[in-house]
Design a protein around this motif. Structure first.
Motif, short mmCIF file in Angstrom:
data_model
loop_
_atom_site.label_atom_id
_atom_site.label_comp_id
_atom_site.label_asym_id
_atom_site.label_seq_id
_atom_site.Cartn_x
_atom_site.Cartn_y
_atom_site.Cartn_z
N THR A 1 41.90 52.51 31.76
CA THR A 1 43.25 51.97 31.63
C THR A 1 44.31 53.06 31.62
O THR A 1 45.35 52.95 32.28
CB THR A 1 43.36 51.13 30.34
N ASP B 1 41.96 45.26 38.30
CA ASP B 1 41.04 45.68 37.24
C ASP B 1 39.89 44.70 37.09
O ASP B 1 40.07 43.50 37.18
CB ASP B 1 41.82 45.77 35.92
N GLU B 2 38.72 45.24 36.81
CA GLU B 2 37.56 44.44 36.41
C GLU B 2 37.27 43.30 37.35
O GLU B 2 37.23 42.15 36.94
CB GLU B 2 37.79 43.82 35.02
#
Ligand code: ADP
Ligand code: MG
Length: 680
Positions: free
Chosen positions: A290, A384-385
């Motif tokens: 992050t 993200d992810e």
């Protein structure tokens, strides 16, 4: 004239009907036929019986020791049993639905037969009798997949025919230099021996050659796409003061790890270069992706562009928004969230501010780039992810006339072999180092009947002021049952822990209820959170030190690792307890691996070995290429070599101009390697 692209209908015996069915199998031309490889080989090498495992398919030979006994049952069903003396042992050979064998098998005959060995009963079932003329030398019988009315025997006959009529025309496509370097069998022989293996060694050489060819062509395509994209999307690099970025980094509450610095440099280089970034950032759960994302977003803003951060869920979006706001406190960076649950007026305002460029960084779910969202100067998108990378999102962006730098982040470490095959046209950055001072999570494996002890352990940790996650069994294909499980476990634990507030989270909750539940856990209003796997991704509650997973053997290793990563985020020792009574060896193996390693990369490699690449990403749409003959797991070394060779070739002058490479160029052209649209 290249005869290889002749239609298979030119073979005698292939009429219009057969032609149609062959086409459904992906076979139109002679070349397709040659490249329709057997999907496996039955090994008829006759082995001593004591070397054969239980349940393994075998071919045995021996002397018939009893008259065949034929029984009929049902309408057309029959079973024929005969005792055969094999290596001094009496083996029962059982043949289903082949009553005619009774006439063919006689006492005292020499019999070659195959089937599945049952070691306990010393029986071979589901057997077939092998003609004595089977290719004794290689012992290999090719097995083909067929469709419709096409029979294996017909297919074999046509392949044979095709070789005698067109075999001469098979041309070498690999350049002399590569053939020599790797001592590769020439193309024609390789094709031939895959269909008609002369002996084991020749077969292996043939296979090795075709695997290399397939992987080289694949890697070449990736390199060519990449080159094209780079040329097409060339623009101006982003200009900003690196010093301001450095100052920002120095102001962080902790120093970056070496790995974070390295990947950050890679990203910053991409941002400043005239090429569009297309990069995958992978790092284990908790490795600090992050902050890397935040710093890159900052650089992008400094250069005068807007940035977008896309996450899979609203909960995560909120979490990211909060941490970004924290980080950019007082720096004049305007951050906002585009939330699905926001009121219409609020949403309109946000959209307006995005359009006129007031918002620097926008956080939201993947709807961010899909719907009617316009940007003023979108320069950078981070995802993200998520598991479905790249291609789809690039297309959406492209269709909107946007070509921002793109970074994909994933916490599911991908073994290198998969990374370079699935993302062959992407650059990959890897954070392979954890921030200092983390205590490795201790993982324990317990049987379900040890639950009372597990509850005692939970009490102890709760007594120390910590919090606990409890993940409920996964029932494949049934969310309803998952939810029911969670409700049951929630009830059970509420009874067992009367003084404790136990929260309940599952996919059937309205998203506001989910947020409230998550929030109460985050602020320690509830101390135990019972949940289905919805809690899996990205959530950060450092005070939680225990993760209990029911029926852990139902989960894949990567998922278990993800779940485990929800704890171990603070400075206290964390524990992960796997409740499992696995019935299969794979299940047991998974549990042991979990207790043995905390390293996501090692784990993913072992997961890949256990499950195979198809299952690794769960779904076909993962973007993993389907190979005809190569196997990403087994052939990963070749894959790496092919990548190096392909990179060299694509950047060489010879490849583009020399006669030596003409047939390779043509083969690649046929596969659409020179037009990226094929890839999209
Ligand atoms: P992930 O890679 O799973 O997204 P995060 O970015 O959420 O990991 O980081 C996990 C935690 O580690 C956060 O609380 C973050 O502040 C902290 N962290 C990140 N980098 C460092 C570092 N270099 N040193 C110490 N703590 C760090
Ligand atoms: Mg994260």
């Amino acid at each position: 004239m290249n005869e290889m692209i002749q239609s298979v209908s030119s073979l005698s015996g292939v009429g219009p009907k057969a032609m149609e069915q062959l086409q459904q199998m992906g076979i139109s031309t002679i070349q397709d036929l040659f490249e329709h490889f057997p999907f496996r080989y039955e090994d008829h090498a006759i082995r001593p019986i004591n070397e054969v495992q239980h349940d393994e398919r075998v071919t045995l030979q021996g002397k018939v020791h009893s008259e065949p006994d034929l029984r009929f049952f049902g309408k057309k069903k029959s079973r024929l049993t005969v005792r055969v003396l094999v290596d001094g042992l009496l083996v029962q050979a059982i043949f289903f639905n082949q009553p005619y064998l009774k006439k063919q098998i006689n006492l005292g005959d020499h019999l070659v037969f195959s089937g599945k060995l049952d070691r306990n009963r010393l029986a071979v079932t589901g057997g077939t009798v092998k003609p004595k003329s089977i290719d004794r030398e290689s012992g290999l019988e090719p097995v083909y997949s067929v469709k419709g009315d096409i029979k294996v025997q017909m297919l074999k006959k046509w392949i044979d025919l095709a070789f005698s009529e067109y075999g001469e025309q098979v041309k070498e496509i690999l350049p002399e230099q590569l053939l020599a370097t790797y001592r590769l069998m020439e193309r024609r022989s390789a094709l031939y021996h895959l269909h008609f293996p002369a002996d084991l060694d020749t077969f292996r050489q043939a296979k090795r050659r075709m695997i290399y060819e397939e992987l080289l062509l694949f890697q070449m395509k990736m390199q060519l796409f990449r080159k094209q994209r780079r040329e097409e999307e060339k623009g101006n690099g982003k200009v900003f003061q690196e010093k301001e970025v450095t100052t920002f980094i120095e102001g962080l509450p902790f120093p970056l790890t070496g790995a974070q610095k390295r990947v950050l440099n890679e990203i910053i280089d991409d941002l400043s270069s005239p090429y569009k970034m297309n990069r995958l950032l992978q790092g284990d759960v908790g490795s600090g992706k992050t902050i890397v994302a935040a710093i890159s977003l900052y650089a992008n803003v400094l250069a005068g562009y807007q940035g977008a951060m896309m996450v899979p869920t609203e909960i995560l979006a909120e979490q990211h928004l909060a941490s970004l706001k924290d980080l950019f406190e007082g720096m004049g960076v305007k951050i906002a969230q585009l939330s699905g649950s926001a009121r219409a007026k609020e949403k309109r305002e946000t959209l307006q501010q995005l359009r006129d460029g007031q918002i620097d960084i926008i956080v939201g779910t993947h709807a961010l780039i899909q719907e009617g969202v316009d940007f003023d100067r979108l320069g950078f998108v981070i995802t993200d992810e998520q598991h479905r990378f790249g291609v789809e999102q690039r297309r959406v962006l492209k269709n909107k006339g946007l070509q921002p730098d793109v970074l994909f982040m994933t916490a599911t470490p991908i073994p290198r072999t998969l990374a370079i095959s699935a993302f062959g046209d992407m650059d990959v950055s890897t954070i392979d180092e954890m921030p200092k001072g983390r205590k490795p999570i201790k993982t324990h494996w317990a049987k379900h009947d040890m639950l009372p002890r597990v509850i005692d352990f939970m009490k102890k940790e709760l007594g120390n002021g910590h919090q606990v996650y409890v993940i409920c069994p996964l029932i494949e294909e049934s969310e309803t049952l998952d939810v029911q499980n969670a409700i049951d476990v929630h009830f059970q634990l509420s009874q067992a822990l009367p003084e404790i507030n136990v929260g309940l989270m599952h996919g059937r909750l309205h998203h506001e209820e989910k947020d409230t539940t998550m929030h109460s856990f985050a602020i320690n209003e509830t101390q135990v959170l019972v949940s289905t796997t919805v809690v899996e991704v990205g959530v950060n509650v450092p005070n939680a030190t225990v993760m209990v997973i029911y029926d852990a053997d139902r989960f894949g290793l990567s998922q278990l690792h993800q779940l485990r990563g929800r704890v171990g985020r603070g400075s206290d020792q964390s524990h992960c307890i796997l409740l499992a009574d696995p019935k299969t060896d794979v299940g047991k193996e998974r549990m042991s691996i979990m207790t043995e390693t905390n390293d996501g990369f090692e784990l993913s490699q072992r997961d890949l070995e256990l499950r195979g690449p198809g299952d690794f990403f769960g779904v076909k749409q993962s973007g993993l290429p389907q190979f005809k003959i190569a196997d990403i797991v087994e052939d990963y070394r070749v894959l790496e070599i092919a990548r190096q060779d392909a990179t060299k070739l694509a950047n060489s002058k010879a490849f583009w101009s020399s006669e030596d490479y003409r047939l390779l160029r043509e083969a690649l052209e046929k596969q659409g390697a020179f037009q990226e649209s094929k890839f999209d």
